[in-house]
Design a protein around this motif. Structure first.
Motif, PDB file in Angstrom:
ATOM      1  N   LEU A  50      11.401  -4.401   0.947  1.00 15.76           N
ATOM      2  CA  LEU A  50      10.851  -3.045   0.942  1.00 15.76           C
ATOM      3  C   LEU A  50      11.429  -2.166   2.037  1.00 15.76           C
ATOM      4  N   LEU A  51      11.721  -2.740   3.194  1.00 12.84           N
ATOM      5  CA  LEU A  51      12.061  -1.952   4.373  1.00 12.84           C
ATOM      6  C   LEU A  51      13.224  -0.973   4.162  1.00 12.84           C
ATOM      7  N   PRO A  52      14.308  -1.373   3.500  1.00 13.52           N
ATOM      8  CA  PRO A  52      15.416  -0.409   3.327  1.00 13.52           C
ATOM      9  C   PRO A  52      15.010   0.872   2.597  1.00 13.52           C
ATOM     10  N   PHE A  53      13.951   0.790   1.789  1.00 11.19           N
ATOM     11  CA  PHE A  53      13.532   1.946   0.998  1.00 11.19           C
ATOM     12  C   PHE A  53      12.526   2.838   1.734  1.00 11.19           C
ATOM     13  N   VAL A  54      11.981   2.361   2.850  1.00 16.13           N
ATOM     14  CA  VAL A  54      10.914   3.127   3.506  1.00 16.13           C
ATOM     15  C   VAL A  54      11.208   3.475   4.953  1.00 16.13           C
ATOM     16  N   THR A 169     -12.673  -7.290   1.249  1.00 13.27           N
ATOM     17  CA  THR A 169     -13.648  -6.239   1.014  1.00 13.27           C
ATOM     18  C   THR A 169     -13.537  -5.151   2.084  1.00 13.27           C
ATOM     19  N   LEU A 170     -13.460  -5.565   3.341  1.00 13.80           N
ATOM     20  CA  LEU A 170     -13.329  -4.594   4.424  1.00 13.80           C
ATOM     21  C   LEU A 170     -12.016  -3.828   4.312  1.00 13.80           C
ATOM     22  N   TYR A 171     -10.936  -4.512   3.953  1.00 14.59           N
ATOM     23  CA  TYR A 171      -9.644  -3.851   3.757  1.00 14.59           C
ATOM     24  C   TYR A 171      -9.766  -2.757   2.696  1.00 14.59           C
ATOM     25  N   THR A 172     -10.383  -3.091   1.575  1.00  6.68           N
ATOM     26  CA  THR A 172     -10.536  -2.139   0.474  1.00  6.68           C
ATOM     27  C   THR A 172     -11.396  -0.949   0.880  1.00  6.68           C
ATOM     28  N   LEU A 173     -12.497  -1.221   1.572  1.00  9.41           N
ATOM     29  CA  LEU A 173     -13.395  -0.145   1.981  1.00  9.41           C
ATOM     30  C   LEU A 173     -12.756   0.762   3.035  1.00  9.41           C
ATOM     31  N   LEU A 174     -12.019   0.173   3.959  1.00  6.83           N
ATOM     32  CA  LEU A 174     -11.399   0.977   5.018  1.00  6.83           C
ATOM     33  C   LEU A 174     -10.253   1.826   4.486  1.00  6.83           C
ATOM     34  N   LEU A 175      -9.557   1.341   3.451  1.00  5.29           N
ATOM     35  CA  LEU A 175      -8.551   2.185   2.811  1.00  5.29           C
ATOM     36  C   LEU A 175      -9.186   3.484   2.326  1.00  5.29           C
ATOM     37  N   ARG A 176     -10.386   3.364   1.796  1.00  3.32           N
ATOM     38  CA  ARG A 176     -11.111   4.526   1.278  1.00  3.32           C
ATOM     39  C   ARG A 176     -11.690   5.374   2.417  1.00  3.32           C
ATOM     40  N   ARG A 177     -12.294   4.696   3.403  1.00  4.84           N
ATOM     41  CA  ARG A 177     -12.953   5.424   4.494  1.00  4.84           C
ATOM     42  C   ARG A 177     -11.945   6.190   5.344  1.00  4.84           C
ATOM     43  N   TRP A 178     -10.781   5.604   5.571  1.00  5.21           N
ATOM     44  CA  TRP A 178      -9.775   6.223   6.431  1.00  5.21           C
ATOM     45  C   TRP A 178      -8.659   6.881   5.630  1.00  5.21           C
ATOM     46  N   ALA A 179      -8.937   7.248   4.408  1.00  4.90           N
ATOM     47  CA  ALA A 179      -7.907   7.817   3.532  1.00  4.90           C
ATOM     48  C   ALA A 179      -7.262   9.062   4.144  1.00  4.90           C
ATOM     49  N   THR A 180      -8.042   9.874   4.862  1.00  7.03           N
ATOM     50  CA  THR A 180      -7.494  11.100   5.443  1.00  7.03           C
ATOM     51  C   THR A 180      -6.503  10.817   6.575  1.00  7.03           C
ATOM     52  N   PHE A 181      -6.610   9.618   7.177  1.00  7.41           N
ATOM     53  CA  PHE A 181      -5.678   9.244   8.237  1.00  7.41           C
ATOM     54  C   PHE A 181      -4.443   8.528   7.688  1.00  7.41           C
ATOM     55  N   LEU A 182      -4.490   8.159   6.403  1.00  6.82           N
ATOM     56  CA  LEU A 182      -3.419   7.362   5.805  1.00  6.82           C
ATOM     57  C   LEU A 182      -2.712   8.141   4.706  1.00  6.82           C
ATOM     58  N   LEU A 183      -2.604   9.443   4.895  1.00  7.06           N
ATOM     59  CA  LEU A 183      -1.997  10.310   3.886  1.00  7.06           C
ATOM     60  C   LEU A 183      -0.476  10.272   3.977  1.00  7.06           C
ATOM     61  N   VAL A 184       0.071   9.149   3.629  1.00  2.68           N
ATOM     62  CA  VAL A 184       1.519   8.965   3.558  1.00  2.68           C
ATOM     63  C   VAL A 184       1.826   8.333   2.209  1.00  2.68           C
ATOM     64  N   PRO A 185       3.082   8.399   1.737  1.00  2.13           N
ATOM     65  CA  PRO A 185       3.411   7.758   0.456  1.00  2.13           C
ATOM     66  C   PRO A 185       3.002   6.284   0.432  1.00  2.13           C
ATOM     67  N   ALA A 186       2.647   5.807  -0.752  1.00  3.47           N
ATOM     68  CA  ALA A 186       2.126   4.444  -0.895  1.00  3.47           C
ATOM     69  C   ALA A 186       3.112   3.403  -0.376  1.00  3.47           C
ATOM     70  N   LEU A 187       4.390   3.553  -0.721  1.00  2.00           N
ATOM     71  CA  LEU A 187       5.398   2.597  -0.245  1.00  2.00           C
ATOM     72  C   LEU A 187       5.503   2.613   1.274  1.00  2.00           C
ATOM     73  N   THR A 188       5.396   3.789   1.848  1.00  2.00           N
ATOM     74  CA  THR A 188       5.484   3.927   3.296  1.00  2.00           C
ATOM     75  C   THR A 188       4.322   3.213   3.976  1.00  2.00           C
ATOM     76  N   LEU A 189       3.124   3.439   3.470  1.00  2.00           N
ATOM     77  CA  LEU A 189       1.952   2.788   4.051  1.00  2.00           C
ATOM     78  C   LEU A 189       2.063   1.273   3.952  1.00  2.00           C
ATOM     79  N   LEU A 190       2.477   0.780   2.790  1.00  4.65           N
ATOM     80  CA  LEU A 190       2.603  -0.665   2.623  1.00  4.65           C
ATOM     81  C   LEU A 190       3.646  -1.223   3.579  1.00  4.65           C
ATOM     82  N   GLY A 191       4.759  -0.513   3.737  1.00  6.54           N
ATOM     83  CA  GLY A 191       5.786  -0.973   4.660  1.00  6.54           C
ATOM     84  C   GLY A 191       5.289  -1.056   6.088  1.00  6.54           C
ATOM     85  N   VAL A 192       4.537  -0.062   6.521  1.00  5.85           N
ATOM     86  CA  VAL A 192       3.991  -0.057   7.881  1.00  5.85           C
ATOM     87  C   VAL A 192       2.992  -1.195   8.055  1.00  5.85           C
ATOM     88  N   LEU A 193       2.124  -1.395   7.075  1.00  3.72           N
ATOM     89  CA  LEU A 193       1.138  -2.471   7.180  1.00  3.72           C
ATOM     90  C   LEU A 193       1.809  -3.833   7.243  1.00  3.72           C
TER      91      LEU A 193
END
Length: 303
Positions: A50-54, A169-193
């Protein structure tokens, strides 16, 4: 259901399908690949792919990512470092059916967590849909027999799997709760994580390697790592994260009830196992419950 929600729901189904195969791989190769080795090399390969693309996108969105701050390591620790490592560890000492059974605690945890953390209490029809899906799940697991259901046994790995479900469960809920702080493209977020989560796995992998060694690079072992890296990591995580953003955590979690259904289908296609009446009945109930739950509105007041 709007077109965007329909695509998000389809993505969630794809994620669950990929993770059904992941659970089978974990159990099938538990004697050949140590759990931390599978987790570490899975994410290492996925990151390299993934890294070369993000890289450029990560740099472009560096200010947004910097503003997310301490939230990123928490999400990465839960979703990247913890869940699958615990699942692979649990697979060393418990059966695949137990992994599937305990994983289906996720919808209930997510429904309760969404109300407590997000203020999103599902409507009555969503709870009713979850109950129907749960009934279908129990019917499927018990093979339509009460005797088979009461004879299910649990082992020491089950506690690890339950911990893994809580982490997811916490991962899923925090994705939703902190959505405003994670407003980056999906591939980018996954690469950072992945870049954050992989170093968190490394010390545990090195300790395991010092104690029991690694694994032989046979075609089967390498294929298992490749599957977990491409489908259970890249494809599934992208589809899941998008689905959570569009549909919400509780309804997204409901799709995990389909894991045993997909497992049965994979067994039929790959292993030649026969689909029996209880597969069709249980699967039908699960699909009906999912449709009822995901079509209902989520709000603060039940109706």
């Amino acid at each position: 259901m709007s077109e965007s929600r329909a695509w998000a729901f389809a993505g969630l189904l794809l994620a669950v399908l990929c993770w059904s195969g992941n659970a089978l791989v974990a159990r099938a190769f538990h004697e050949d690949i140590p759990p931390l080795s599978l987790s570490f090399w899975r994410w290492s390969l996925a990151t390299c792919l993934l890294l070369p693309f993000v890289v450029r996108s990560i740099w472009t969105h560096r200010q947004t990512l910097r503003a997310a701050g301490w939230r990123l390591p928490i999400v990465a620790a839960l979703g990247i470092a913890s869940y699958n490592t615990l699942l692979y560890s649990a697979a060393q000492s418990t059966e695949a059916i137990n992994l599937t059974l305990l994983n289906t605690c996720l919808p209930l945890f997510a429904f309760l967590g969404a109300g407590l953390l997000l203020g999103e209490w599902p409507a009555r029809r969503a709870w009713f849909g979850m109950a129907i899906a749960a009934a279908g799940l129990l019917y499927l697991i018990s093979r339509g027999s009460w005797e088979a259901f009461v004879s299910l046994s649990f082992q020491k790995g089950d506690l690890l799997m339950l911990t893994a479900v809580l982490a997811w469960t916490l991962y899923t809920l925090l994705l939703r709760r902190w959505a405003t702080f994670l407003l980056v493209p999906a591939l980018t977020l996954l690469g950072v994580l992945m870049l954050i989560g992989l170093p968190l796995i490394l010390p545990f992998y090195l300790y395991e390697f010092s104690q029991i060694g690694g694994f032989a690079p046979t075609p089967g072992n390498l294929a298992a790592v490749a599957y977990t890296a491409v489908f259970a990591s890249l494809v599934a995580y992208l589809a899941w994260n998008h689905g959570v953003r569009v549909i919400g955590a509780p309804k997204a979690a409901m799709t995990t009830y389909l894991m045993p259904v997909f497992t049965a289908i994979i067994g039929w296609l790959v292993l030649g196992e026969v689909l029996q009446v209880f597969h069709w009945v249980g699967g039908g109930l699960i699909f009906s419950g999912l449709l009822l739950a995901t079509r209902s509105a989520t709000g603060n007041a039940a109706r």
